[in-house]
Enzyme design. Structure first.
Site, PDB file in Angstrom:
ATOM      1  N   SER A   1       0.823  -1.209   0.000  1.00 48.37           N
ATOM      2  CA  SER A   1       0.000   0.000   0.000  1.00 48.37           C
ATOM      3  C   SER A   1       0.857   1.260   0.000  1.00 48.37           C
ATOM      4  O   SER A   1       0.335   2.354  -0.157  1.00 48.37           O
ATOM      5  CB  SER A   1      -0.936   0.002   1.211  1.00 48.37           C
ATOM      6  OG  SER A   1      -0.203  -0.129   2.397  1.00 48.37           O
TER       7      SER A   1
ATOM      8  N   HIS B   1      -3.359  -3.612  -5.583  1.00 49.47           N
ATOM      9  CA  HIS B   1      -3.594  -3.071  -4.245  1.00 49.47           C
ATOM     10  C   HIS B   1      -5.077  -3.182  -3.871  1.00 49.47           C
ATOM     11  O   HIS B   1      -5.912  -2.427  -4.357  1.00 49.47           O
ATOM     12  CB  HIS B   1      -3.132  -1.610  -4.203  1.00 49.47           C
ATOM     13  CG  HIS B   1      -3.277  -0.970  -2.864  1.00 49.47           C
ATOM     14  ND1 HIS B   1      -3.468   0.373  -2.680  1.00 49.47           N
ATOM     15  CD2 HIS B   1      -3.266  -1.505  -1.611  1.00 49.47           C
ATOM     16  CE1 HIS B   1      -3.571   0.651  -1.386  1.00 49.47           C
ATOM     17  NE2 HIS B   1      -3.461  -0.470  -0.725  1.00 49.47           N
TER      18      HIS B   1
ATOM     19  N   GLU C   1      -6.476  -1.017  -6.881  1.00 48.59           N
ATOM     20  CA  GLU C   1      -5.600  -0.137  -7.658  1.00 48.59           C
ATOM     21  C   GLU C   1      -4.574  -1.033  -8.349  1.00 48.59           C
ATOM     22  O   GLU C   1      -3.832  -1.758  -7.681  1.00 48.59           O
ATOM     23  CB  GLU C   1      -4.884   0.857  -6.740  1.00 48.59           C
ATOM     24  CG  GLU C   1      -5.808   1.894  -6.115  1.00 48.59           C
ATOM     25  CD  GLU C   1      -5.089   2.854  -5.159  1.00 48.59           C
ATOM     26  OE1 GLU C   1      -5.604   3.949  -4.932  1.00 48.59           O
ATOM     27  OE2 GLU C   1      -4.005   2.504  -4.635  1.00 48.59           O
TER      28      GLU C   1
ATOM     29  N   ASN D   1      -4.556   6.700  -1.052  1.00 43.54           N
ATOM     30  CA  ASN D   1      -3.817   7.161   0.129  1.00 43.54           C
ATOM     31  C   ASN D   1      -3.215   8.548  -0.064  1.00 43.54           C
ATOM     32  O   ASN D   1      -2.833   9.196   0.898  1.00 43.54           O
ATOM     33  CB  ASN D   1      -2.732   6.154   0.531  1.00 43.54           C
ATOM     34  CG  ASN D   1      -3.347   4.996   1.298  1.00 43.54           C
ATOM     35  OD1 ASN D   1      -4.430   5.123   1.875  1.00 43.54           O
ATOM     36  ND2 ASN D   1      -2.674   3.863   1.290  1.00 43.54           N
TER      37      ASN D   1
END
Ligand code: NAI
Length: 523
Positions: free
Chosen positions: A126, A147, A159, A197
């Site tokens: 991540s 991900h 992702e 993120n």
């Protein structure tokens, strides 16, 4: 990417690491028809995971989400292996071990000597650069990021991350495979924080600043974000759930990875929570207290004020589409006949559309404080309100009052929104308020990610809806607010704070210049 072929049903998927993520990935891969081989270096870990996954299938059968036959076939397809060598026939190996570059590089180097040359190597990292994980491999082109989000069976987003060396056709195969597993994949370039993120940082950062500047308390800010902003969880309760250690370290790592870019500056408020060991739910205390006897947080609301008799709206002549239109509809639904009147004096002619009620001029926040706006306009009785996600359904609205505003004018504004069915929450007069400031910054970050070629506008909107449950993608939301207004909000925040943090994304400016009449991200 629709229509591309994913991995063949029945092909072997090896999952390395059987923790929370690896187990979730194994569960959905086996349920989607793959032979799954699960490996973990910790004695008994993989076997325990397989047992637990078997129980989950049982529950899905009870809920009618899987048939008995599907569950038993999925159980048969799911096996543990005792050594890495046994994943030799895999079509893809998905790594979900510890978040450590050296550990991942070591694992993939070993795998290269085991699997055949067509096998795809995928990492669930991540936060580590996919490019860096792939670099020492003999064939770095076959490594791709896949991900998933936690919990894997429930979160739709994947992702698909391409490093500098990644072969695009493999990224496409992984994308199609994720689709076949019922997921919603998006493509992204390997950059710090990937999409979610990175783009989610302002959701926490702006909330922490609002708290630090005394806009309101955590429970009230959360309530405004949920009941006015349409977010499923407010930022403070969400940080408490994620854990402040985890959330703070993600912010620190994205901040460091972008060489200290002010956009991502961590918050001293959160640092203190970490210092104190108040990590959130898991320690019984974060912004809130948990456990037995914990007091229920109180959300601030204004006391009831009389319903005003009249309300009018003034719209400067050059304004073609009024950002007050949905609010006007809400007021009309509450029985107000909103009179339209010509802007009276110089200020009204130059300002944005305003509601007028017993001497109060009420505006949607444009990133200035009410006090600053009142001074600029020479109109003391100025009140601003925060952005709403859905005007028809919102149950709470935040207002802020200029320091110069009379109590009568303030109470008229409060009474107006209460009569329209809102709980009214007063913020101290911080620029940009909560929902507007947050959404403008989310859209700005999303625009920058697109501008820097990390992903497409469509991908960033899907990612934020499917990866963190936002009610709308940030760019679609910016379209709905109006890109001119979003840029005004950011520019005003930038002017007020004098910080690079609020600099407007070049892509937003480009959109305005390309189509001033109707700038948009999505057609
Ligand atoms: P975890 O700590 O629950 O599980 C990791 C498992 O890998 C453990 O069972 C451990 O024994 C095993 N392991 C460690 N080194 C190994 C090796 N060399 N070979 C085989 N097995 C090994 O961790 P979690 O939460 O499942 O995360 C795994 C990966 O997924 C990490 O890279 C993490 O960053 C990533 N990730 C985690 C998310 C989360 O919310 N927990 C979300 C998205 C990605």
């Amino acid at each position: 990417m629709d229509g591309l072929a994913g991995l063949a049903r029945g092909s072997v998927v090896a999952v390395i690491g059987s923790g929370a993520m690896g187990a979730g990935i194994a569960q959905i891969a086996a349920a989607s028809g793959h032979e799954v081989r699960l490996f973990d270096t910790r004695e008994g870990a993989a076997a325990t995971a397989v047992l637990e996954i078997g129980k989950v299938y049982g529950k899905l059968v009870e809920k009618g989400r899987m048939s008995e036959l599907e569950a038993s076939l999925a159980r048969e397809r799911l096996k543990t292996v005792a050594s890495l060598g046994e994943v030799a026939g895999a079509a893809i190996v998905i790594e979900a071990i510890v978040e450590n570059l050296e550990a991942k590089r070591k694992l993939f180097a070993e795998l290269e000597g085991i699997v055949d040359e067509r096998c795809i190597l995928a990492t669930n990292t991540s936060s580590i650069s996919v490019t860096a994980i792939a670099a020492p491999l003999k064939h770095p082109e076959r490594l791709v990021g896949m991900h998933f989000f936690n919990p894997v069976p429930l979160m739709a987003l994947v992702e698909v991350i391409s490093g500098l060396a990644t072969d695009e056709s493999l990224a496409n195969t992984v994308f199609a495979t994720a689709q076949a597993w019922g997921k919603e994949p998006v493509h992204a370039k390997s950059t710090p924080g990937f999409i979610v993120n990175r783009v989610a940082r302002p959701y926490y950062a702006e909330a922490l600043r609002l708290l630090q500047e005394g806009a309101s308390d955590a429970a009230t800010l959360d309530a405004v974000m949920r009941e006015g902003g349409g977010f499923r969880m407010g930022p403070f309760e969400l940080m408490d759930l994620i854990g402040h250690d985890v959330n703070f370290s993600v912010t620190q790592s994205v901040h460091a990875a972008y060489y200290g870019d002010g956009r991502f500056t961590p918050s001293v408020v959160q640092q203190e929570l970490v210092n104190a060991g108040f990590l959130g739910r898991k320690t019984g205390r974060g912004f809130y207290r948990y456990g037995e006897g914990a007091a229920k947080p109180v959300v601030q609301a204004e006391s009831a004020q009389p319903r005003p008799n009249t309300v009018a709206i003034s719209i400067p002549r050059e304004v073609k589409t009024s950002i007050l239109t949905p609010m006007e509809a809400r007021l009309a639904a509450a029985g107000f006949s909103v009179a339209h009147r010509e802007p009276l004096h110089g200020v009204e002619k130059n300002e944005a559309p305003a509601l007028h009620c017993n001497g109060a001029a009420i505006y949607l926040t444009d990133g200035r404080s009410a006090t600053e706006r009142a001074a600029a306009n020479g109109h003391a009785n100025t009140v601003v309100y925060d952005l709403l996600f859905d005007h028809a359904k919102a149950t709470r609205i935040a207002l802020a009052r200029a320091d110069q505003c009379s109590i009568d004018a303030w109470q008229a504004a409060v009474g107006l929104f209460q009569a329209a069915g809102f709980e009214v929450t007063r913020f101290d007069d911080v620029p940009g308020m909560a929902v507007m400031r947050t959404v403008a910054m989310l859209a700005n970050e999303a625009a920058d990610a697109v501008n820097q070629g990390v992903c497409s506008a469509r991908a960033v909107d899907i990612a934020m809806q499917k990866g963190v449950n936002y009610p709308r993608g940030p760019l679609a939301w910016a379209d709905a607010i109006g890109l001119h207004h979003v840029v005004t909000v950011l520019a005003n925040l930038g002017a007020t704070y004098g910080e690079d943090r609020y600099r407007v994304s070049p892509l937003l400016r480009r959109k305005l210049a390309a189509n001033p009449a109707e700038p948009r991200f999505h057609a």
